[in-house]
Scaffold this active site. Structure first.
Site, PDB file in Angstrom:
ATOM      1  N   HIS A  75      30.985  33.596  35.368  1.00 11.85           N
ATOM      2  CA  HIS A  75      31.939  34.234  34.452  1.00 11.85           C
ATOM      3  C   HIS A  75      32.215  33.262  33.308  1.00 11.85           C
ATOM      4  O   HIS A  75      32.197  33.656  32.154  1.00 11.85           O
ATOM      5  CB  HIS A  75      33.220  34.602  35.190  1.00 11.85           C
ATOM      6  CG  HIS A  75      34.210  35.320  34.337  1.00 11.85           C
ATOM      7  ND1 HIS A  75      33.998  36.598  33.880  1.00 11.85           N
ATOM      8  CD2 HIS A  75      35.427  34.940  33.853  1.00 11.85           C
ATOM      9  CE1 HIS A  75      35.028  36.979  33.142  1.00 11.85           C
ATOM     10  NE2 HIS A  75      35.913  35.995  33.111  1.00 11.85           N
TER      11      HIS A  75
ATOM     12  N   CYS B 167      37.874  42.999  32.476  1.00  9.20           N
ATOM     13  CA  CYS B 167      36.668  42.230  32.164  1.00  9.20           C
ATOM     14  C   CYS B 167      35.565  42.371  33.201  1.00  9.20           C
ATOM     15  O   CYS B 167      34.474  41.837  33.002  1.00  9.20           O
ATOM     16  CB  CYS B 167      37.031  40.756  31.982  1.00  9.20           C
ATOM     17  SG  CYS B 167      38.229  40.514  30.659  1.00  9.20           S
TER      18      CYS B 167
ATOM     19  N   GLU C 294      36.526  29.619  39.525  1.00 12.45           N
ATOM     20  CA  GLU C 294      35.159  30.049  39.795  1.00 12.45           C
ATOM     21  C   GLU C 294      34.354  28.973  40.513  1.00 12.45           C
ATOM     22  O   GLU C 294      33.589  29.260  41.438  1.00 12.45           O
ATOM     23  CB  GLU C 294      34.484  30.425  38.479  1.00 12.45           C
ATOM     24  CG  GLU C 294      33.106  30.990  38.647  1.00 12.45           C
ATOM     25  CD  GLU C 294      32.550  31.534  37.354  1.00 12.45           C
ATOM     26  OE1 GLU C 294      31.562  32.275  37.428  1.00 12.45           O
ATOM     27  OE2 GLU C 294      33.100  31.225  36.275  1.00 12.45           O
TER      28      GLU C 294
ATOM     29  N   LYS D 186      28.646  33.147  27.951  1.00  7.77           N
ATOM     30  CA  LYS D 186      29.782  33.326  27.049  1.00  7.77           C
ATOM     31  C   LYS D 186      29.875  32.175  26.059  1.00  7.77           C
ATOM     32  O   LYS D 186      30.478  32.320  24.994  1.00  7.77           O
ATOM     33  CB  LYS D 186      31.085  33.450  27.842  1.00  7.77           C
ATOM     34  CG  LYS D 186      31.232  34.754  28.619  1.00  7.77           C
ATOM     35  CD  LYS D 186      32.594  34.827  29.296  1.00  7.77           C
ATOM     36  CE  LYS D 186      32.757  36.093  30.126  1.00  7.77           C
ATOM     37  NZ  LYS D 186      31.933  36.087  31.356  1.00  7.77           N
TER      38      LYS D 186
ATOM     39  N   PHE E  70      41.565  40.464  34.092  1.00  8.17           N
ATOM     40  CA  PHE E  70      43.023  40.588  34.148  1.00  8.17           C
ATOM     41  C   PHE E  70      43.390  41.685  35.152  1.00  8.17           C
ATOM     42  O   PHE E  70      42.734  42.717  35.247  1.00  8.17           O
ATOM     43  CB  PHE E  70      43.579  40.954  32.775  1.00  8.17           C
ATOM     44  CG  PHE E  70      43.622  39.812  31.796  1.00  8.17           C
ATOM     45  CD1 PHE E  70      43.367  38.511  32.187  1.00  8.17           C
ATOM     46  CD2 PHE E  70      43.925  40.050  30.461  1.00  8.17           C
ATOM     47  CE1 PHE E  70      43.409  37.465  31.279  1.00  8.17           C
ATOM     48  CE2 PHE E  70      43.978  39.011  29.541  1.00  8.17           C
ATOM     49  CZ  PHE E  70      43.719  37.719  29.952  1.00  8.17           C
TER      50      PHE E  70
ATOM     51  N   HIS F 138      33.219  36.389  24.737  1.00  9.12           N
ATOM     52  CA  HIS F 138      33.728  37.235  25.823  1.00  9.12           C
ATOM     53  C   HIS F 138      34.060  38.605  25.243  1.00  9.12           C
ATOM     54  O   HIS F 138      35.076  38.781  24.577  1.00  9.12           O
ATOM     55  CB  HIS F 138      34.976  36.592  26.422  1.00  9.12           C
ATOM     56  CG  HIS F 138      35.415  37.221  27.709  1.00  9.12           C
ATOM     57  ND1 HIS F 138      35.056  38.499  28.078  1.00  9.12           N
ATOM     58  CD2 HIS F 138      36.206  36.755  28.725  1.00  9.12           C
ATOM     59  CE1 HIS F 138      35.590  38.789  29.253  1.00  9.12           C
ATOM     60  NE2 HIS F 138      36.288  37.744  29.670  1.00  9.12           N
TER      61      HIS F 138
END
Length: 431
Positions: free
Chosen positions: A319, A179, A330, A351, A415, A356
């Site tokens: 994010h 990502c 975050e 997002k 990830f 996403h």
């Protein structure tokens, strides 16, 4: 990847951008949707999602023929490749590098850096279903494979398409870091410009992950929201009742150029990339340390390259995936890196509106940052009606905010433990 050299005399600027995103194709439609606080999340229409736990997504209303792709291009390319090509063409036109505008370009010093998490997964899945008779046959029948099946497996085919479209003959690379792929692809392009390898890079990312197998994988992880009865409110970053991501799709591409090269040809400089850094947490494939230490370190490194203090950051593009652990991670990282200023700087997650899109989202968020700098508008975090008390920063809920924006921090998590930070500023900031 290493971090950019803060001592470099060469500077990287963005002179063109193109966007294909949920809610509208093109930069103008994308920005109008974000600043209005509208969400593009809806029930999935691209396939029958009835067997899945999560049945909503942020789809792009995309007609490749209407967007100018030829029948051969449509046949040859996966949906992700089509997104990338359309966004590239817009970026080239915006940067004055289409047609006669590119006549004087040294193509050996122009290249491509393209990010993608899962490549041509749409066509790859379709091909497997066809040659395995719907998954029944262990030994597949190659006679039923399409002529371009190999290119769907090779993510590098996406880079080839962009390089052909831009007619570049310099460095060509694919960045696949989950990502954070979009941020890292643009960051790599910046590095190539700063170290003198290239003068112009076509950089960005693309992904079209809305397929049955991708939805099944995220269902198994329970990473996606089950909020199918209210699609528009499905993604709710920093909300007390957040319960997972909403998948999306799209692409964003940029003309990233050496500052003096852009100035000599009279290009419009839309923003400057001042700093870029990434780190890995070496901790867990999908888990995050709650203290956010590794993301905070990436932020500090990017600020160091930019030669900025935390107080110089006027907006943080989060994010903000809407999962319980990511939003806490975050928030902790931003506090750790920015100190007391973390409580004063506005922060938001787009997002909440565009979903996403895995490897594409980092580049789409860079596009939002460039537009935020230009227009002095912080896009909102949609659906943030009740804030989690443990997420206690200024996440700009529901309505866009007008303010002077000089420098922007955008961050991403992926990830595998990838953590990336980038700092951008207004056009032509002196080094």
């Amino acid at each position: 990847m290493t971090t950019c050299s803060s001592a470099s005399a060469r500077r990287a600027v963005i002179t063109g951008l193109g966007v294909v995103a949920p809610g509208g194709v093109g930069t103008k439609a994308f920005w109008e949707m974000l600043t209005a606080g509208r969400t593009a999340t809806r029930p999935i229409t691209l396939f029958d999602a009835s067997p899945y736990r999560c049945r909503i997504a942020a789809e792009v209303d995309f007609d490749p023929e209407r967007e100018g792709l030829s029948p051969k291009e449509i046949r040859r390319m996966d949906r992700a490749g089509q997104f990338a090509l359309v966004a590239t063409r817009e970026a080239l036109a915006d940067g004055g590098l289409d047609g006669d505008g590119a006549a004087g370009l040294d193509r050996s010093r122009a290249g491509v850096s393209l990010g993608s998490a899962i490549g041509s997964s749409t066509r790859m899945e379709e091909e497997y279903v066809a040659i395995s008779d719907g998954g029944r046959d262990w030994l597949v029948d190659h006679r039923f494979a399409a002529p371009y099946s190999y290119s769907y497996i090779a993510v590098s085919s996406l880079v080839t398409e962009v390089a052909w479209a831009a007619r570049t003959e310099g460095p060509a690379v694919v960045v696949s870091a989950g990502c954070t792929s979009g941020l890292d692809a643009v960051g790599h392009a910046v590095q190539l410009i700063e170290d003198g390898t290239a003068d112009v890079m076509i950089a960005g990312s693309t992904d079209a992950p809305l397929t049955p197998i991708t939805m099944a994988c995220f269902d198994a992880l329970k990473a996606t929201t089950p909020r199918n009865d209210d699609p528009a409110a499905g993604c709710r970053p920093f909300h007390r009742d957040r319960d997972g991501i909403v998948l999306g799709e799209g692409a964003a591409m940029f003309v990233v150029e050496e500052y003096e090269h852009a100035r000599r040809r009279g290009a419009r400089i839309r923003a400057e990339v001042l700093g870029y850094a990434n780190r890995a947490n070496a901790y867990h494939m999908t888990g995050l340390r709650p203290d956010g230490a590794e993301l905070a370190e990436a932020i500090r490194a990017a600020l160091g390259q930019a030669r900025l203090d935390p107080s110089d950051i006027r907006y943080v593009n989060a994010h903000g995936s809407g999962t319980r652990q990511n939003d806490l991670h975050e928030t902790a990282a931003v506090k750790r890196a920015l100190g007391a200023h973390a409580y004063d700087v506005p922060m938001s997650s787009i997002k909440s509106m565009v979903g996403h899109s895995l490897g594409a989202i980092g580049a789409i968020e860079i596009a939002a940052c460039v537009l935020a700098i230009e227009d002095g508008i912080v896009p909102p975090t949609a659906n943030l009606t009740v804030q989690d008390p443990d997420c206690d920063l200024d996440y700009v809920p529901l309505v866009a905010r007008t303010q002077d924006i000089g420098a922007v921090l955008t961050v991403g998590s992926g990830f595998g433990g990838f953590q990336t930070a980038m700092v951008l500023s207004e056009a032509g900031r002196a080094a």
